[in-house]
Design an enzyme around this catalytic site. Structure first.
Site, PDB file in Angstrom:
ATOM      1  CD  GLU A  27      46.516  24.716  49.064  1.00  0.00           C
ATOM      2  OE1 GLU A  27      46.229  25.781  48.478  1.00  0.00           O
ATOM      3  OE2 GLU A  27      46.541  23.616  48.498  1.00  0.00           O
ATOM      4  CB  CYS A  42      47.646  28.440  46.578  1.00  0.00           C
ATOM      5  SG  CYS A  42      48.459  28.012  45.045  1.00  0.00           S
ATOM      6  CG  ASN A  98      41.770  30.012  44.363  1.00  0.00           C
ATOM      7  OD1 ASN A  98      40.722  29.983  44.992  1.00  0.00           O
ATOM      8  ND2 ASN A  98      41.832  29.670  43.090  1.00  0.00           N
ATOM      9  CB  ILE A  99      43.454  36.050  46.197  1.00  0.00           C
ATOM     10  CG1 ILE A  99      42.730  35.687  47.493  1.00  0.00           C
ATOM     11  CG2 ILE A  99      43.108  37.475  45.760  1.00  0.00           C
ATOM     12  CD1 ILE A  99      43.254  36.428  48.718  1.00  0.00           C
ATOM     13  CD  GLU A 100      42.566  32.243  39.607  1.00  0.00           C
ATOM     14  OE1 GLU A 100      41.916  32.777  38.692  1.00  0.00           O
ATOM     15  OE2 GLU A 100      42.725  30.997  39.703  1.00  0.00           O
ATOM     16  CB  CYS A 107      50.968  25.223  48.882  1.00  0.00           C
ATOM     17  SG  CYS A 107      50.094  26.656  48.211  1.00  0.00           S
ATOM     18  CB  CYS A 135      51.006  24.034  43.963  1.00  0.00           C
ATOM     19  SG  CYS A 135      51.458  25.531  44.874  1.00  0.00           S
TER      20      CYS A 135
HETATM   21  N1  THU Z   1      45.204  26.494  43.668  1.00  0.00           N
HETATM   22  C1  THU Z   1      45.079  26.586  45.016  1.00  0.00           C
HETATM   23  O1  THU Z   1      44.627  27.603  45.559  1.00  0.00           O
HETATM   24  N2  THU Z   1      45.467  25.522  45.765  1.00  0.00           N
HETATM   25  C2  THU Z   1      45.874  24.334  45.247  1.00  0.00           C
HETATM   26  O2  THU Z   1      46.173  23.414  46.007  1.00  0.00           O
HETATM   27  C3  THU Z   1      45.981  24.148  43.804  1.00  0.00           C
HETATM   28  C4  THU Z   1      45.759  25.359  42.985  1.00  0.00           C
HETATM   29  C5  THU Z   1      44.712  27.615  42.854  1.00  0.00           C
HETATM   30  C6  THU Z   1      45.739  28.424  42.128  1.00  0.00           C
HETATM   31  C7  THU Z   1      44.924  29.012  41.007  1.00  0.00           C
HETATM   32  O3  THU Z   1      44.240  30.165  41.480  1.00  0.00           O
HETATM   33  C8  THU Z   1      43.878  27.946  40.716  1.00  0.00           C
HETATM   34  O4  THU Z   1      43.840  27.122  41.866  1.00  0.00           O
HETATM   35  C9  THU Z   1      44.168  27.106  39.488  1.00  0.00           C
HETATM   36  O5  THU Z   1      45.451  26.592  39.545  1.00  0.00           O
END
Ligand code: THU
Length: 165
Positions: free
Chosen positions: A76, A74, A63-65, A116, A113
């Site tokens: 995935e 996310c 994940n890259i926020e 994804c 999610c």
């Molecule tokens: N996130 C993912 O990367 N994959 C998932 O399956 C669930 C959520 C990330 C999104 C966000 O950066 C952090 O987790 C919290 O929701």
């Protein structure tokens, strides 16, 4: 006339990573390692994903926020985008995911999610090949045969006359 339609699916649940077959275990370990590369300063929830391509190649994603929250992605979708961009034609056959916070890896496996699930489903549809989904947690590990089990009755352009080329 009203008909009631039922949907059900089965998945496998394991307690120990050692119980997985070699390919699944390798992919999950790869996802776990890649969680360390996440950029998640806002949620502090670090997610790693690993996609196995038909050739055997593994591509990772995290994940890259972003400070503008909806711009984050996310793990995935990062992994699938990296795979599709760098290995066109090499079809994804499996995807493993694991997530950790400050207490370590989650007990229950992270579950992809809705966005994804939709993206994994599109990969399945365009390649006519299921993506095996391996969700790793400290307490249990789930293996799901196809993204369409996680997103039944999903939106598909094929249902509306579109043919993937
Ligand atoms: N996130 C993912 O990367 N994959 C998932 O399956 C669930 C959520 C990330 C999104 C966000 O950066 C952090 O987790 C919290 O929701």
């Amino acid at each position: 006339m009203i008909k009631t339609k039922n949907l059900s699916f089965s998945y496998l649940e394991y307690e120990e990573i050692e119980e997985l077959n070699d390919d699944d275990r390798e992919l999950l370990i790869s996802a776990m390692k890649s969680a360390a590369n996440a950029y998640a300063p806002y949620s502090e929830f670090m997610v790693g994903a690993a996609v196995r391509l038909e050739s055997g190649t593994i591509v990772n994603g995290t994940n890259i926020e972003n400070g503008a929250f909806p711009s984050g992605i996310c793990a995935e979708r990062s992994a699938l985008a990296g795979a599709a961009s760098n290995h066109p034609g090499d079809v994804p056959v499996a995807l493993a995911v694991a997530a950790k916070n400050s207490n370590g890896f989650t007990g229950d496996p992270v579950s992809p999610c809705g966005n994804c699930r939709q993206v994994i489903s599109e990969e399945e549809n365009r390649n006519h090949k299921p993506v095996r989904i391996i969700l790793g947690g400290k307490r249990n590990i789930r293996i799901i045969n196809t993204a369409s089990d996680l997103l039944p009755l999903c939106f598909k352009m094929e249902s509306h006359g579109f043919t993937h080329r």
